[in-house]
Design an enzyme around this catalytic site. Structure first.
Site, PDB file in Angstrom:
ATOM      1  N   HIS A 199       0.820  -1.215   0.000  1.00 30.77           N
ATOM      2  CA  HIS A 199       0.000   0.000   0.000  1.00 30.77           C
ATOM      3  C   HIS A 199       0.855   1.267   0.000  1.00 30.77           C
ATOM      4  O   HIS A 199       0.343   2.360  -0.283  1.00 30.77           O
ATOM      5  CB  HIS A 199      -0.895  -0.010   1.246  1.00 30.77           C
ATOM      6  CG  HIS A 199      -2.303   0.432   1.005  1.00 30.77           C
ATOM      7  ND1 HIS A 199      -2.903   0.453  -0.236  1.00 30.77           N
ATOM      8  CD2 HIS A 199      -3.259   0.889   1.877  1.00 30.77           C
ATOM      9  CE1 HIS A 199      -4.148   0.884  -0.121  1.00 30.77           C
ATOM     10  NE2 HIS A 199      -4.389   1.163   1.135  1.00 30.77           N
ATOM     11  N   ASN A 220      -6.680   6.650   4.448  1.00 29.72           N
ATOM     12  CA  ASN A 220      -8.106   6.951   4.270  1.00 29.72           C
ATOM     13  C   ASN A 220      -8.446   8.431   4.352  1.00 29.72           C
ATOM     14  O   ASN A 220      -9.551   8.831   3.976  1.00 29.72           O
ATOM     15  CB  ASN A 220      -8.929   6.187   5.314  1.00 29.72           C
ATOM     16  CG  ASN A 220      -8.864   4.688   5.099  1.00 29.72           C
ATOM     17  OD1 ASN A 220      -8.157   4.197   4.218  1.00 29.72           O
ATOM     18  ND2 ASN A 220      -9.608   3.949   5.908  1.00 29.72           N
ATOM     19  N   ASP A 235      -0.887   2.535  -5.395  1.00 35.91           N
ATOM     20  CA  ASP A 235      -0.907   1.116  -5.721  1.00 35.91           C
ATOM     21  C   ASP A 235      -2.193   0.724  -6.438  1.00 35.91           C
ATOM     22  O   ASP A 235      -3.260   1.255  -6.130  1.00 35.91           O
ATOM     23  CB  ASP A 235      -0.757   0.274  -4.452  1.00 35.91           C
ATOM     24  CG  ASP A 235      -1.803   0.630  -3.401  1.00 35.91           C
ATOM     25  OD1 ASP A 235      -1.804   1.786  -2.929  1.00 35.91           O
ATOM     26  OD2 ASP A 235      -2.632  -0.239  -3.055  1.00 35.91           O
ATOM     27  N   ASN A 237      -9.139   3.566  -1.033  1.00 38.21           N
ATOM     28  CA  ASN A 237      -9.625   4.539  -0.050  1.00 38.21           C
ATOM     29  C   ASN A 237      -8.893   5.878  -0.097  1.00 38.21           C
ATOM     30  O   ASN A 237      -9.488   6.932   0.164  1.00 38.21           O
ATOM     31  CB  ASN A 237      -9.550   3.950   1.355  1.00 38.21           C
ATOM     32  CG  ASN A 237     -10.588   2.861   1.582  1.00 38.21           C
ATOM     33  OD1 ASN A 237     -11.661   2.880   0.979  1.00 38.21           O
ATOM     34  ND2 ASN A 237     -10.271   1.899   2.441  1.00 38.21           N
TER      35      ASN A 237
END
Length: 249
Positions: A19, A66, A91, A112
């Site tokens: 991530h 997020n 990613d 997100n």
């Protein structure tokens, strides 16, 4: 001015996560070009430099993935930037590892960090048509595995293609600054293709050279040499004569 934002989660425990490939890419750009030291501003780490005559800000939100839009929105408002001045690197599950794609606008596709930026950009500028530079990490194969997969570290075997990808991206970042997205994608693809070709050449077994055929002259010399060593008389000569049917003259 261009704001190049890499997405990730802050903290050493997340540094090698799939991530965090956006953070990794921006760090490589920072290392390969003349940028100022990282400083904290706009809920992010920010660095300033020049690429191909244009001012570039490297940006790593520290709000956790997020809430990335909070930091990006704050910087966009301060510098009075438009959607075309923003590039976000992140990613992408739906691209194979090492693949790179760039496009303006589009869907968040469940990411997100992009959802958060989209919401802030829509409210701030009424547009989500900023450029998205997606770096493929592959898909684990099932939806229920995604969370663990993206927050898992890259394997050691991934280091080879990651190094080539980041180096090619950083070395050719001027294409991104010039808005030549196809040029950047081509350069990165060529670098990765070259790496693959080198690996295949190293893995291929070395063929043994076929024995050289002897010339007729060499064969004749060997035959002559062997014939010269045969005894002309005695018990051995008599036996060879009977074997080969040689008659006494």
């Amino acid at each position: 001015m261009l704001l190049i934002t890499g997405l990730g989660n802050p903290g050493a425990q997340y540094a090698r996560n799939r991530h965090n490939i956006g953070f990794m890419a921006v760090d490589e750009i920072h290392a390969r070009h003349r940028f100022s030291p990282w400083s904290k501003k706009f809920q992010a780490l920010i660095s300033e430099g020049m690429i191909d005559g244009e001012k570039v800000l490297l940006f790593k939100p520290q709000t956790f993935m997020n809430l990335s839009g909070q930091a990006v929105g704050e910087a966009m408002r301060f510098f009075k930037l438009s959607a075309s001045d923003l590039v976000v690197i992140y990613d992408e599950l739906d691209l194979p590892p090492a693949k790179l794609r760039i496009k303006a606008g589009g869907s968040a596709n469940g990411h997100n960090g992009i959802k958060s930026i989209d919401a802030h950009m829509q409210g701030l500028l009424g547009s989500r048509d900023y450029r998205r530079l997606r770096l493929g990490i592959g898909h684990p194969g099932a939806k229920e595995l995604v969370h663990h997969y993206v927050l898992g570290d890259f394997a050691k075997a991934d280091n080879e293609w990651l190094e080539v990808l980041f180096t090619a991206l950083a070395d050719n970042i001027a294409y991104l600054v010039k808005r030549d997205d196809n040029g950047l994608m081509n350069k990165v693809a060529l670098a990765l293709a070259g790496k693959t070709a080198n690996q295949e050449n190293k893995a291929a077994p070395t063929a043994k050279a076929a024995p050289k055929a002897q010339s007729h002259i060499r064969q004749a010399r060997q035959h002559h040499t062997m014939a010269a060593k045969l005894p002309a008389s005695g018990p051995m000569a008599d036996m060879l004569a009977k074997l080969f049917g040689k008659k006494d003259s």
